[in-house]
Design a protein around this motif. Structure first.
Motif, PDB file in Angstrom:
ATOM      1  N   THR A 317       6.116   6.012   0.762  1.00 43.78           N
ATOM      2  CA  THR A 317       4.805   6.672  -0.130  1.00 43.78           C
ATOM      3  C   THR A 317       4.662   5.002  -0.580  1.00 43.78           C
ATOM      4  N   VAL A 318       6.151   4.239  -0.097  1.00 46.91           N
ATOM      5  CA  VAL A 318       6.192   2.971  -1.312  1.00 46.91           C
ATOM      6  C   VAL A 318       6.196   2.196   0.059  1.00 46.91           C
ATOM      7  N   LYS A 319       6.850   2.480   1.130  1.00 47.78           N
ATOM      8  CA  LYS A 319       6.475   2.271   2.553  1.00 47.78           C
ATOM      9  C   LYS A 319       5.126   2.294   3.456  1.00 47.78           C
ATOM     10  N   SER A 320       3.844   3.170   3.137  1.00 44.83           N
ATOM     11  CA  SER A 320       2.913   3.326   3.402  1.00 44.83           C
ATOM     12  C   SER A 320       2.198   2.091   3.582  1.00 44.83           C
ATOM     13  N   HIS A 321       1.739   1.615   3.008  1.00 53.01           N
ATOM     14  CA  HIS A 321       1.389  -0.124   2.999  1.00 53.01           C
ATOM     15  C   HIS A 321       1.724  -0.775   2.741  1.00 53.01           C
ATOM     16  N   PRO A 322       1.417  -2.191   2.850  1.00 54.32           N
ATOM     17  CA  PRO A 322       2.674  -3.283   2.741  1.00 54.32           C
ATOM     18  C   PRO A 322       2.047  -3.764   1.544  1.00 54.32           C
ATOM     19  N   ASP A 323       0.786  -3.955   0.998  1.00 52.09           N
ATOM     20  CA  ASP A 323       0.376  -3.742  -0.377  1.00 52.09           C
ATOM     21  C   ASP A 323       1.040  -3.489  -1.823  1.00 52.09           C
ATOM     22  N   ILE A 324       1.525  -1.903  -1.406  1.00 47.46           N
ATOM     23  CA  ILE A 324       1.738  -0.854  -2.139  1.00 47.46           C
ATOM     24  C   ILE A 324       3.396  -1.200  -2.277  1.00 47.46           C
ATOM     25  N   THR A 325       3.791  -1.515  -1.383  1.00 48.67           N
ATOM     26  CA  THR A 325       5.477  -2.361  -1.573  1.00 48.67           C
ATOM     27  C   THR A 325       5.575  -3.161  -2.312  1.00 48.67           C
ATOM     28  N   LYS A 326       4.567  -4.321  -2.262  1.00 47.17           N
ATOM     29  CA  LYS A 326       4.869  -5.500  -3.594  1.00 47.17           C
ATOM     30  C   LYS A 326       4.548  -4.953  -5.077  1.00 47.17           C
ATOM     31  N   VAL A 327       3.636  -4.539  -5.114  1.00 42.84           N
ATOM     32  CA  VAL A 327       3.079  -3.573  -6.502  1.00 42.84           C
ATOM     33  C   VAL A 327       4.115  -2.617  -6.741  1.00 42.84           C
ATOM     34  N   MET A 349       4.451   8.529  -9.899  1.00 39.68           N
ATOM     35  CA  MET A 349       3.765   7.391  -8.439  1.00 39.68           C
ATOM     36  C   MET A 349       4.127   8.244  -6.829  1.00 39.68           C
ATOM     37  N   ALA A 350       4.319   8.830  -7.319  1.00 41.45           N
ATOM     38  CA  ALA A 350       4.970   9.677  -5.729  1.00 41.45           C
ATOM     39  C   ALA A 350       3.283  10.077  -5.272  1.00 41.45           C
ATOM     40  N   SER A 351       2.914  10.455  -5.547  1.00 44.33           N
ATOM     41  CA  SER A 351       0.627  11.011  -5.476  1.00 44.33           C
ATOM     42  C   SER A 351       0.327  10.075  -4.939  1.00 44.33           C
ATOM     43  N   LYS A 352       1.002   8.522  -5.779  1.00 48.76           N
ATOM     44  CA  LYS A 352      -0.116   7.591  -5.205  1.00 48.76           C
ATOM     45  C   LYS A 352      -0.565   6.916  -4.177  1.00 48.76           C
ATOM     46  N   LYS A 353      -1.510   7.311  -3.794  1.00 41.49           N
ATOM     47  CA  LYS A 353      -1.326   6.618  -1.843  1.00 41.49           C
ATOM     48  C   LYS A 353      -2.253   5.599  -1.531  1.00 41.49           C
ATOM     49  N   THR A 354      -2.774   4.639  -2.487  1.00 45.33           N
ATOM     50  CA  THR A 354      -3.757   3.331  -2.091  1.00 45.33           C
ATOM     51  C   THR A 354      -3.350   2.976  -3.228  1.00 45.33           C
ATOM     52  N   PRO A 355      -2.929   1.730  -2.806  1.00 38.28           N
ATOM     53  CA  PRO A 355      -2.718  -0.181  -3.670  1.00 38.28           C
ATOM     54  C   PRO A 355      -3.964  -0.054  -4.738  1.00 38.28           C
ATOM     55  N   GLN A 356      -4.946   0.706  -4.695  1.00 39.11           N
ATOM     56  CA  GLN A 356      -5.653   0.325  -6.294  1.00 39.11           C
ATOM     57  C   GLN A 356      -4.783   0.758  -7.068  1.00 39.11           C
ATOM     58  N   ASP A 357      -4.033   2.245  -6.499  1.00 35.01           N
ATOM     59  CA  ASP A 357      -3.456   3.328  -7.118  1.00 35.01           C
ATOM     60  C   ASP A 357      -2.866   2.543  -8.243  1.00 35.01           C
ATOM     61  N   TRP A 358      -1.423   2.375  -7.435  1.00 29.68           N
ATOM     62  CA  TRP A 358      -0.855   0.940  -7.694  1.00 29.68           C
ATOM     63  C   TRP A 358      -1.035  -0.559  -9.425  1.00 29.68           C
ATOM     64  N   ARG A 359      -2.517  -0.776  -8.199  1.00 26.35           N
ATOM     65  CA  ARG A 359      -2.487  -1.630  -9.583  1.00 26.35           C
ATOM     66  C   ARG A 359      -2.733  -1.024  -9.950  1.00 26.35           C
ATOM     67  N   ASP A 360      -3.831  -0.472 -10.539  1.00 25.83           N
ATOM     68  CA  ASP A 360      -3.767   0.369 -12.245  1.00 25.83           C
ATOM     69  C   ASP A 360      -3.056   0.953 -12.679  1.00 25.83           C
ATOM     70  N   ALA A 361      -1.194   1.154 -12.805  1.00 26.26           N
ATOM     71  CA  ALA A 361       0.044   1.828 -12.788  1.00 26.26           C
ATOM     72  C   ALA A 361      -0.038   0.687 -12.752  1.00 26.26           C
ATOM     73  N   LEU A 362       0.158  -0.576 -12.629  1.00 27.07           N
ATOM     74  CA  LEU A 362       0.984  -1.833 -12.974  1.00 27.07           C
ATOM     75  C   LEU A 362       0.092  -2.574 -14.242  1.00 27.07           C
ATOM     76  N   TYR A 363      -1.516  -1.692 -14.031  1.00 27.46           N
ATOM     77  CA  TYR A 363      -2.031  -2.723 -15.005  1.00 27.46           C
ATOM     78  C   TYR A 363      -1.790  -2.565 -16.776  1.00 27.46           C
ATOM     79  N   ILE A 364      -1.518  -0.550 -16.301  1.00 26.01           N
ATOM     80  CA  ILE A 364      -1.060   0.238 -17.719  1.00 26.01           C
ATOM     81  C   ILE A 364      -0.121  -0.586 -18.364  1.00 26.01           C
ATOM     82  N   LEU A 365       0.886  -0.433 -17.026  1.00 25.16           N
ATOM     83  CA  LEU A 365       2.249  -0.997 -17.767  1.00 25.16           C
ATOM     84  C   LEU A 365       2.506  -2.440 -18.377  1.00 25.16           C
TER      85      LEU A 365
END
Length: 381
Positions: A317-327, A349-365
């Motif tokens: 999941t973490v390596k599935s997209h370059p943007d995901i790895t950074k976020v 976060m294991a089920s979050k597969k898009t960069p936007q999912d991760w950006r949303d999580a970062l915003y919440i945290l």
């Protein structure tokens, strides 16, 4: 209850000080809410981390506490609204109203008195009569950085010159996990040399009588006379039994000094070779408890924290997209090196597969520290 009670309040109001019974109901309700929150946190940790099922008696208690809190708050709201409509210092004095408030207060207090649970989830299939504690982050992939601390506590359990051991550190650093590991290790070794292995969840609202009741159950004192004993008599009974045996007493989540003498617990010494181990966030509590050995639990350094996060979120999941790895690295950093947060948020976060999912999580945290409300938001997004 609502309309009848409200009409009664409206008819029977006067100008004066706030009714003492109203204050008691407010206090009891707040205490029950705090206790319910603590129990629910423990339940959610076990369910989310290990997919274990909550005990039926815990579920029943949570339902009862929810209902009591709702009814008490509705009653208090009616009181407040009636007071507001009749002047800021107007409160109820009717005997009937007071009677209803007192009845509600007793109900809230009674439910609160049943809200202390050593174990909140079903056993994970371990045999034998002993009750195994379920750890919030006890599996092998979750104990990064905790093995050394657990080993140190275990060594303290085997030497005679240390009777009281204090584990301290910030919330979420893994204190309960270590305590659970040592507790379970003792229970798994029948020839551990201890006659009693006792676990007590203390929590913020210190209740000496509840501690005594838990110890009483663990040492097998089932005499019906117990409920009629005073605190001092209970202490005498506990002391009489424990002073003749070797015991290991685990106190989890200690917020202030627990007067063990008043509880009836004999001080550990070289002769009885008993042990008391407790967890706390405070170095000062360690001193007040007379800890002969203090063990500070530190946060994980970044490299180990990142490895633990990736293991739970999934490398794929973490390596599935370059943007995901950074976020993902920024999300892991928000966990601040705390094993519990790294594991819990990583899995969320294991089920979050898009960069936007991760950006949303970062915003919440970024707007809230990791807690159970945050985890619910992460699950929904």
């Amino acid at each position: 209850m609502g309309k009848d009670f409200k009409s009664m309040v409206t008819r029977c109001i006067y100008v004066g000080k706030e009714n003492d019974n109203v204050k008691k109901l407010k206090t009891a309700t707040e205490e029950l809410k705090d206790l319910r929150s603590n129990v629910m946190k423990r339940v959610k940790m076990y369910e989310d981390q290990q997919k274990l099922k909550r005990l039926e008696k815990v579920q029943v208690w949570l339902r009862q506490s929810d209902a009591a809190i709702k009814e008490a708050e509705e009653m208090l709201m009616i009181m407040m609204s009636s007071s507001s409509s009749n002047g800021s210092s107007i409160v109820t004095s009717s005997h009937k109203v007071d009677k209803k408030i007192c009845k509600m207060t007793k109900e809230v207090q009674e439910i609160k008195s049943r809200g202390t649970f050593d174990v909140v989830v079903e056993n994970s299939g371990i045999g034998g009569g002993a009750s195994m504690m379920t750890s919030t982050v006890a599996r092998e992939d979750q104990t990064v950085g905790l093995e050394a601390v657990s080993g140190l506590v275990w060594r303290c359990m085997t030497v005679d010159n240390t009777g009281i051991i204090g584990l301290y550190g910030v919330e979420g650093v893994g204190k309960t996990t270590v305590l659970t590991q040592v507790n379970n290790r003792l229970l798994q070794h029948k020839s551990n040399g201890f006659d009693f292995v006792i676990w007590v969840f203390v929590s913020k609202n210190l209740n000496l009588e509840k501690i005594q009741d838990t110890i009483r159950e663990k040492i097998g004192f089932l005499d019906r006379s117990w409920t009629s004993k005073t605190e001092e008599e209970k202490a005498g009974t506990i002391f009489e039994i424990l002073s003749k045996r070797r015991f290991a007493l685990f106190l989890d989540d200690v917020w202030e000094k627990v007067d063990l003498v008043k509880a009836g617990v004999p001080p550990p010494d070289g002769q009885n070779r008993s042990k008391i181990v407790f967890t706390t966030c405070s170095d000062e509590v360690c001193r007040e408890m007379g800890a002969q050995t203090k063990i500070k639990m530190e946060k994980l350094p970044w490299e180990r924290a990142w490895d633990l996060f990736k293991k739970n979120a999934g490398e794929e999941t973490v390596k599935s997209h370059p943007d995901i790895t950074k976020v993902a690295q920024e999300v892991a950093a928000k966990c601040d090196g705390l094993p519990l947060a790294l594991v819990t948020i990583g899995r969320a976060m294991a089920s979050k597969k898009t960069p936007q999912d991760w950006r949303d999580a970062l915003y919440i945290l970024s707007n809230s520290p990791p807690n159970f409300s945050v985890l619910k938001l992460l699950d929904r997004n």
